[in-house]
Enzyme design. Structure first.
Site, PDB file in Angstrom:
ATOM      1  N   GLN A 223      28.432  44.609  35.595  1.00 46.44           N
ATOM      2  CA  GLN A 223      29.318  43.476  35.327  1.00 46.44           C
ATOM      3  C   GLN A 223      28.564  42.148  35.401  1.00 46.44           C
ATOM      4  O   GLN A 223      29.136  41.101  35.122  1.00 46.44           O
ATOM      5  CB  GLN A 223      30.476  43.463  36.342  1.00 46.44           C
ATOM      6  CG  GLN A 223      31.363  44.703  36.256  1.00 46.44           C
ATOM      7  CD  GLN A 223      32.488  44.752  37.282  1.00 46.44           C
ATOM      8  OE1 GLN A 223      32.760  45.800  37.821  1.00 46.44           O
ATOM      9  NE2 GLN A 223      33.152  43.632  37.546  1.00 46.44           N
ATOM     10  N   ARG A 370      39.403  44.879  41.897  1.00 41.68           N
ATOM     11  CA  ARG A 370      40.415  44.040  41.281  1.00 41.68           C
ATOM     12  C   ARG A 370      41.016  43.033  42.250  1.00 41.68           C
ATOM     13  O   ARG A 370      42.233  42.929  42.412  1.00 41.68           O
ATOM     14  CB  ARG A 370      41.511  44.900  40.647  1.00 41.68           C
ATOM     15  CG  ARG A 370      41.964  44.260  39.336  1.00 41.68           C
ATOM     16  CD  ARG A 370      42.765  45.146  38.465  1.00 41.68           C
ATOM     17  NE  ARG A 370      42.992  44.425  37.214  1.00 41.68           N
ATOM     18  CZ  ARG A 370      43.592  44.927  36.166  1.00 41.68           C
ATOM     19  NH1 ARG A 370      44.038  46.156  36.173  1.00 41.68           N
ATOM     20  NH2 ARG A 370      43.757  44.222  35.079  1.00 41.68           N
ATOM     21  N   CYS A 371      40.133  42.336  42.914  1.00 46.70           N
ATOM     22  CA  CYS A 371      40.580  41.245  43.778  1.00 46.70           C
ATOM     23  C   CYS A 371      39.382  40.378  44.034  1.00 46.70           C
ATOM     24  O   CYS A 371      38.261  40.848  44.013  1.00 46.70           O
ATOM     25  CB  CYS A 371      41.103  41.759  45.097  1.00 46.70           C
ATOM     26  SG  CYS A 371      39.927  41.798  46.447  1.00 46.70           S
ATOM     27  N   GLU A 741      43.309  39.890  38.058  1.00 51.18           N
ATOM     28  CA  GLU A 741      43.546  40.738  39.220  1.00 51.18           C
ATOM     29  C   GLU A 741      44.892  40.527  39.875  1.00 51.18           C
ATOM     30  O   GLU A 741      45.259  41.296  40.774  1.00 51.18           O
ATOM     31  CB  GLU A 741      42.485  40.445  40.278  1.00 51.18           C
ATOM     32  CG  GLU A 741      41.093  40.501  39.763  1.00 51.18           C
ATOM     33  CD  GLU A 741      40.211  39.546  40.527  1.00 51.18           C
ATOM     34  OE1 GLU A 741      39.237  39.986  41.106  1.00 51.18           O
ATOM     35  OE2 GLU A 741      40.528  38.353  40.549  1.00 51.18           O
TER      36      GLU A 741
HETATM   37  N1  MCN Z   1      43.299  35.182  29.879  1.00 48.51           N
HETATM   38  C1  MCN Z   1      44.140  34.413  29.112  1.00 48.51           C
HETATM   39  N2  MCN Z   1      44.768  33.319  29.671  1.00 48.51           N
HETATM   40  C2  MCN Z   1      44.591  33.002  30.974  1.00 48.51           C
HETATM   41  C3  MCN Z   1      43.759  33.816  31.782  1.00 48.51           C
HETATM   42  C4  MCN Z   1      43.102  34.881  31.184  1.00 48.51           C
HETATM   43  O1  MCN Z   1      44.335  34.714  27.942  1.00 48.51           O
HETATM   44  N3  MCN Z   1      45.190  31.954  31.513  1.00 48.51           N
HETATM   45  C5  MCN Z   1      42.575  36.327  29.303  1.00 48.51           C
HETATM   46  C6  MCN Z   1      41.068  36.084  29.334  1.00 48.51           C
HETATM   47  O2  MCN Z   1      40.611  35.355  28.278  1.00 48.51           O
HETATM   48  C7  MCN Z   1      40.515  37.488  29.390  1.00 48.51           C
HETATM   49  C8  MCN Z   1      41.552  38.207  30.251  1.00 48.51           C
HETATM   50  O3  MCN Z   1      42.767  37.452  30.114  1.00 48.51           O
HETATM   51  O4  MCN Z   1      40.435  38.049  28.110  1.00 48.51           O
HETATM   52  C9  MCN Z   1      41.160  38.260  31.737  1.00 48.51           C
HETATM   53  O5  MCN Z   1      40.662  37.016  32.092  1.00 48.51           O
HETATM   54  P1  MCN Z   1      40.277  36.539  33.577  1.00 48.51           P
HETATM   55  O6  MCN Z   1      41.490  36.396  34.382  1.00 48.51           O
HETATM   56  O7  MCN Z   1      39.398  35.366  33.421  1.00 48.51           O
HETATM   57  O8  MCN Z   1      39.446  37.755  34.195  1.00 48.51           O
HETATM   58  P2  MCN Z   1      37.972  38.226  33.794  1.00 48.51           P
HETATM   59  O9  MCN Z   1      37.813  38.204  32.356  1.00 48.51           O
HETATM   60  O10 MCN Z   1      36.976  37.547  34.643  1.00 48.51           O
HETATM   61  O11 MCN Z   1      38.066  39.742  34.207  1.00 48.51           O
HETATM   62  C10 MCN Z   1      37.822  40.192  35.506  1.00 48.51           C
HETATM   63  C11 MCN Z   1      39.035  40.883  36.096  1.00 48.51           C
HETATM   64  C12 MCN Z   1      38.609  41.682  37.251  1.00 48.51           C
HETATM   65  S1  MCN Z   1      37.773  40.893  38.478  1.00 48.51           S
HETATM   66  C13 MCN Z   1      38.831  43.030  37.309  1.00 48.51           C
HETATM   67  S2  MCN Z   1      38.354  43.852  38.694  1.00 48.51           S
HETATM   68  C14 MCN Z   1      39.447  43.709  36.226  1.00 48.51           C
HETATM   69  C15 MCN Z   1      40.281  42.835  35.389  1.00 48.51           C
HETATM   70  O12 MCN Z   1      39.655  41.673  35.106  1.00 48.51           O
HETATM   71  N4  MCN Z   1      38.763  44.709  35.616  1.00 48.51           N
HETATM   72  C16 MCN Z   1      39.213  45.146  34.399  1.00 48.51           C
HETATM   73  N5  MCN Z   1      40.914  43.438  34.362  1.00 48.51           N
HETATM   74  C17 MCN Z   1      40.333  44.515  33.762  1.00 48.51           C
HETATM   75  N6  MCN Z   1      40.795  44.976  32.582  1.00 48.51           N
HETATM   76  C18 MCN Z   1      40.147  45.984  31.967  1.00 48.51           C
HETATM   77  N7  MCN Z   1      40.632  46.420  30.773  1.00 48.51           N
HETATM   78  N8  MCN Z   1      39.050  46.576  32.507  1.00 48.51           N
HETATM   79  C19 MCN Z   1      38.555  46.190  33.696  1.00 48.51           C
HETATM   80  O13 MCN Z   1      37.469  46.739  34.197  1.00 48.51           O
HETATM   81 CU1  CUN Z   2      37.500  41.714  42.337  1.00 52.19          CU
HETATM   82  S1  CUN Z   2      37.000  43.468  41.370  1.00 52.19           S
HETATM   83 MO1  CUN Z   2      36.671  42.464  39.825  1.00 52.19          MO
HETATM   84  O1  CUN Z   2      36.005  41.256  40.852  1.00 52.19           O
HETATM   85  O2  CUN Z   2      35.301  42.999  39.131  1.00 52.19           O
END
Ligand code: MCN
Ligand code: CUN
Length: 796
Positions: A223, A370-371, A741
């Site tokens: 990641q 996921r946190c 998360e």
């Molecule tokens: N998004 C959006 N509008 C927002 C926030 C987010 O449209 N206000 C969209 C983002 O552009 C992105 C998605 O939602 O496409 C998730 O965005 P974000 O909250 O920024 O999270 P990350 O992209 O950093 O993803 C990490 C998070 C984590 S830490 C875990 S653990 C997890 C999760 O995402 N693992 C996943 N969701 C997952 N989903 C899938 N399918 N697979 C994983 O391994």
């Molecule tokens: Cu908090 S599990 Mo995600 O941070 O990859």
């Protein structure tokens, strides 16, 4: 007249664009690590320890070496000659790569075989003879600190016991004073059990060292590719520019793919020694018993309450079981991650948290599944404590929460443990949830049903979570500050490529980053391709976890787009033959303020950047932005679950689940909903069915998918999602907060609270997860309080 483009039509902010990556995912044409085959590639398998704690008396690999097709057998002794028997962890501890002195958990890596194919390698592993001398085993914090406990980490010079840290935060004295004045004190002891992210794709790597170019290329399930590159450069002392880390498609990360695992290191060393590509693909049981466990924290919680329901103070003590190596991948300076985000949404005047971490003979735990780094535990404890306190006061669950919420006008709010939350509308989210679930009606039905011996229950959980590690002042990984990056190249025909330092694992970055570019520049999203995960091409960044991508890398995408727009404005002025001050912007187009129908599109500006730039202007339309966020983003959610519990069997069914999420501006509402549904499904699984623990000998119980159940569409309840509350993040360039998360963080307490609400009146105070039917039945029938991990504590 405005000729601005329709943002939704071009796939900008707020468009529920279909995920572009799904075209290959659902056709089976994704390119995962295991899909990659390189010429001359060899295969590696790992031999794991059957025992949880034992001294290694001897390792004899001579029989394995004799198998035709075996190229190399790696043992700890050989790793030690290269100074690689141990590696540093992201929490300033050390972790064995291959065991030398002792094995410290069941499933620990002891040796590796590299052979022509994985079957030969596996067979050869079984021919490695190891003589073990079993040692006493520790499987929980209580045993870890007991008198005469064996010291698990006797490899560390000054480690004379099993304590990793003793940490405290908050105001002990002030909390003591507030407790002295309380009308009521509500207490609760809880355990958040071990759980495992169990992504569909296990971990794996293909290391390819090429002696003629001196270049090491590693395809791997990570990641955070840039962090891995830095780690390889610093630990293996290879020149950083000769290391290329590529994360191809990833079949789910969920935090499991943040740490560095021994398999990665061994495949790299094997490739360097053999000068051939070496592939390692972890099998399912290896993944389940040895990589990245999460949680396993005990809580002793107390709340000081005024009789009218005002919370006066909170005291928390947590005991975290980290397993044999403290290898949490968390980038804060705090020992127990962000556990002290607890009670951030409530107006708690004073609080004190003490946290102790201990070693045990279990696989390394503490990955943030996921946190953002222990926030799941924090929110679970908080919401279980909130429910117990309301019950102890005889107050309504919803009212008790509402009267203690941080009010809308109080932001930015300093939490009792020192965070600064940015914004939110907590009471409004609660109202939307209560209305959707039909709160008053349900309470009436519940009363009525109870009269007829039926047990209905309603559970509320709220959560707010610090998402978006950095900022660089407070967060770093081994000294590397937390920020992120984006690079945008607009080609001459107005098509573009954006690259970031993040690395999605299914979250939809390829879709949503293009939408941010669209919003900022008016280039249709379908004209923007997104690429992540190759350290030779992507700008330096810290990867994807802690839902930090949108808060940090997403912000960088907006900022780099603005840099591009600033240059395009100069090009527009040149094309329109006016001064820059006379040029106005509307989506997709610059025009002359005094003559609005005279304008040029962003695509025309792009062409000019390569064919008709003004004298003295650097050609091209490309740029990079690094974004160091001023604060974390703080999304908020309310989850409400209703259940019916069958007192005869302990089986419980979800009747309804309502989720109200406020993550600020939603880039892609459909993707956000997908993230919430996925998180709620995981929350339900953890609360209802996922059971993985350790017996007194340290054997991993539930180490297979017959016991550790993955929820399918069949058992997962339906979810009703609400998106009407939107509090834009005040410091994010497009007002977005993280969402990835939230539902997994806030969800579990809603299910557990619902079941315990149904059991109100039966005298049951607590049942720790998973709420398996037999545990629920036992609680109702005679135990009243079912705590801890079952096999270990069954006799207490
Ligand atoms: N998004 C959006 N509008 C927002 C926030 C987010 O449209 N206000 C969209 C983002 O552009 C992105 C998605 O939602 O496409 C998730 O965005 P974000 O909250 O920024 O999270 P990350 O992209 O950093 O993803 C990490 C998070 C984590 S830490 C875990 S653990 C997890 C999760 O995402 N693992 C996943 N969701 C997952 N989903 C899938 N399918 N697979 C994983 O391994
Ligand atoms: Cu908090 S599990 Mo995600 O941070 O990859």
């Amino acid at each position: 007249m405005s000729q601005a483009l329709d943002e939704i039509k071009i796939g900008g902010l707020g468009a529920s664009r279909k995920r572009v990556e799904d075209s290959r995912f659902i056709r089976g044409t994704g390119n995962y690590t295991d899909d990659i085959t390189l010429p001359g590639m060899l295969h590696m398998e790992i031999l794991r320890s059957p025992l949880a704690h034992a001294r290694i008396k001897s390792i004899d690999a001579s029989r394995a070496w004799q198998i035709p097709g075996v190229h190399l057998v790696l043992t700890g002794e050989m790793m030690a000659t290269r100074n690689l028997a141990w590696m540093p962890t992201l929490s300033y501890d050390t972790q064995a790569v291959l065991a030398t002195d002792k094995v410290r958990f069941q499933g620990q890596e002891v040796a590796c075989v590299i052979a022509d194919d994985p079957y030969i390698a596996k067979d050869a592993c079984e021919l490695i003879d190891i003589e073990y001398e079993p040692l006493p085993v520790i499987v929980n914090p209580e045993q870890a600190v007991a008198d005469g406990a064996p010291v698990i980490r006797d490899d560390k010079e000054n480690q004379l016991d099993n304590v990793i840290y003793d940490w405290a935060v908050g105001d002990a004295e002030g909390t003591g004073r507030a407790f002295a004045q309380a009308d009521k004190i509500s207490k609760l002891r809880l355990h958040y059990p071990r759980s495992h992210p169990s992504p569909i794709e296990c971990c794996g790597s293909i290391a390819d060292y090429n002696r003629s170019t001196s270049k090491l290329t590693v395809y791997m399930t990570t990641q955070a590719p840039h962090i891995i590159r830095a780690a390889v450069a610093l630990v293996a002392e290879l020149p950083e520019h000769m290391i290329r880390i590529i994360s191809p498609d990833i079949g789910g990360g969920f935090g499991n793919k943040v740490p560095v695992y021994p398999g990665y290191v061994c495949s790299i060393l094997a490739s360097i020694l053999l000068e051939r590509p070496v592939k390692w693909i972890e099998d399912k049981s290896g993944n389940l018993i040895s990589t990245g466990f999460a949680r396993d924290v005990y809580l002793d919680g107390e709340m000081a309450l005024r009789s009218d329901g005002k919370i006066l103070a909170v005291r928390m003590h947590t005991d975290a079981d980290h397993g044999a190596f403290f290898s949490d991948a968390q980038p804060s300076k705090f020992k127990i991650g962000l556990m002290h985000s607890a009670f951030a949404a409530y107006d708690v005047p004073v609080a004190h948290l003490t946290a102790r971490g201990t070693y045990s003979n279990k696989a390394p735990g503490g990955v943030a599944y996921r946190c953002s780094f222990r926030v799941t535990e924090a929110m679970f404890f908080q919401e279980r404590m909130m429910q117990a306190a309301a019950d102890d006061l005889g107050m309504d669950q919803a009212e008790f929460r509402r009267m203690n919420f941080v009010p809308d006008e109080a932001f930015p709010h300093r939490t009792p443990f020192g965070f600064l939350t940015d914004s939110g509308q907590y009471a409004r989210c609660l109202d939307v949830g209560l209305k959707a679930v039909g709160y008053q009606d349900f309470r009436r039905q519940q009363e009525e049903a109870r009269g007829r011996g039926r047990l209905l229950g309603l559970g509320i959980s709220t959560m707010t979570e610090p998402l978006g590690a950095g900022n660089s002042r407070e967060y770093d990984i081994l000294g590397i500050k937390m920020f992120d990056s984006a690079e945008l190249k607009v080609h001459m025909t107005g098509k573009a490529i954006v690259r970031t330092g993040a690395r999605g694992q299914g979250q939809g970055h390829e879709t949503t980053w293009a939408q941010i570019v669209s919003h900022e520049l008016g280039i249709p999203a379908e004209d923007v391709v997104v690429e992540e995960g190759d350290t030779d091409t992507a700008p330096f960044g810290m990867g994807t976890y802690a839902s930090r991508s949108t808060p940090v890398a997403g912000a960088a995408v907006a900022m780099v787009s603005r840099k591009i727009r600033a240059k395009a404005r100069r090009l527009a002025a040149h094309l329109l033959e006016v001064s820059e001050e006379d040029v106005e912007w509307e989506l997709g187009r610059f025009y002359i303020r005094s003559a609005p129908d005279r304008g040029v599109t962003i695509q025309e500006c792009a062409m000019a950047a390569y064919s008709n730039m003004p004298d003295g202007m650097e050609p091209g339309l490309e740029n990079t932005a690094y974004y160091d966020p001023p604060n974390l983003t703080w999304p908020f959610a309310v989850y409400i679950v209703t259940v019916e519990v069958d007192p005869q069997t302990g089986v419980w069914d979800v009747l309804n689940m309502v989720a109200v999420d406020d993550c600020g501006i939603r880039i892609n509402p459909m993707i956000v909903e997908g993230q919430i549904m996925g998180g709620l499904t995981e929350a339900y699984a953890v609360a209802n069915m996922q059971f993985i623990t350790f017996d007194a000998e340290g054997n991993c119980v539930g180490s297979n998918y017959m016991d550790y159940l993955l929820p399918t569409a069949w058992e997962t309840p339906g979810f009703e999602l609400h998106s009407e509350v939107v509090t834009p993040c005040p410091h994010h360039p497009i007002g977005a907060k993280g969402i990835g998360e939230c539902a997994a963080v806030g969800g579990p307490a809603a299910f557990v609270n619902a079941v315990l609400d149904a059991l109100k009146g039966t005298g049951v105070r607590n049942i720790d997860m998973p709420l398996l039917p037999d545990r629920v039945w036992e609680a109702i029938t005679y135990r009243r309080d079912i705590s801890g991990a079952p096999p270990v504590r069954a006799d207490d």
